[in-house]
Design an enzyme around this catalytic site. Structure first.
Site, short mmCIF file in Angstrom:
data_model
loop_
_atom_site.label_atom_id
_atom_site.label_comp_id
_atom_site.label_asym_id
_atom_site.label_seq_id
_atom_site.Cartn_x
_atom_site.Cartn_y
_atom_site.Cartn_z
CE LYS A 1 30.70 42.45 48.21
NZ LYS A 1 31.79 42.75 47.27
O1 G3P Z 1 32.45 44.28 44.48
C1 G3P Z 1 31.38 44.16 43.64
C2 G3P Z 1 31.33 45.07 42.45
O2 G3P Z 1 31.72 46.35 42.71
C3 G3P Z 1 31.70 44.46 41.14
O3 G3P Z 1 31.89 45.39 40.11
O4 G3P Z 1 32.66 46.00 37.85
O5 G3P Z 1 32.68 43.58 38.55
O6 G3P Z 1 30.53 44.76 38.08
P1 G3P Z 1 31.95 44.90 38.56
#
Ligand code: G3P
Length: 217
Positions: free
Chosen positions: A83
């Protein structure tokens, strides 16, 4: 739509995997912090549970260092997707790593133009962050729609991985738009099973069953 689980919690991954709900896993530095575990060790354990792609994120900011970190992470297991962030350096790293035959997930995507660049750089996955756009009063699902149109217009094979999913509604809407993958925390995947009419109907059935005085077992 494939389901990835957005967590580095191995117990939660195992539970959902046993139900056939896990097509892959995504992690990021914040999720590694939350797990309290060493990135190499926890990622290896996740890869031993899940057959599908497991995203592990680089933390370097210049391309050469990202490539070196990406190669190290990819060495953990065959199913690692490296990633990288959607920066110019991240796009360079994406191109080099994909040319080496590795899966690359380009993350922190907030615009259709960024997604277009990731596809040109050969990304396996593009991760548009729905929830973080919604947090700013910008429609995150509209971005998924725009990327779907652009990728379909030109036959890009980069898979749209809807990320930063915060609700069960995000999951069904992403599926309606045609996201290839959605990654969500375990609680959101479990919340998809809930409906108040299911609870109400079940309570009524159990009440009536009680009155029959019968037993199945
Ligand atoms: O893995 C990346 C992503 O899904 C992060 O989510 O909830 O931290 O914005 P969030």
């Amino acid at each position: 739509m494939k389901f990835f689980v957005d967590t580095a919690d191995v117990d939660a991954i195992r539970e959902l995997h046993d139900l056939g709900m896990v097509d892959g896993v995504t992690t990021n530095p914040s999720l590694i912090l939350k797990s309290g575990r060493d990135i190499l060790e926890v990622t290896k354990e996740i890869c031993s549970i899940v057959e599908g792609p497991v995203s592990a994120e680089v933390v370097a900011v210049d391309a050469d260092a990202m490539i070196a970190e990406g190669r190290k992470l990819a060495g953990i297991a065959e199913n690692i997707a490296v990633k990288v962030p959607l920066t110019w350096a991240g796009l360079k790293a994406c191109k080099v790593l994909t040319d080496e035959g590795r899966m690359v997930n380009v993350t922190l995507c907030f615009s259709a133009n960024q997604a277009l660049l990731a596809a040109k750089a050969g990304a396996t996955f593009i991760s548009p962050f729905i929830g973080r756009l919604d947090d700013m009063n910008i429609d995150g699902l509209e971005l998924i729609s725009d990327i779907r149109i652009i990728y379909d217009n030109y036959g890009f094979e980069t898979q749209i991985l809807a990320a930063s999913i915060r609700s069960a509604n995000h999951m069904s809407e992403a599926a309606k738009i045609g996201a290839d993958v959605a990654t969500a925390p375990p609680n959101v995947i479990k919340a998809m099973a809930g409906h108040p009419l299911t609870d109400k109907g079940l309570a009524q059935f159990l009440k009536d069953w009680e009155k029959t005085g019968q037993k199945i077992l």
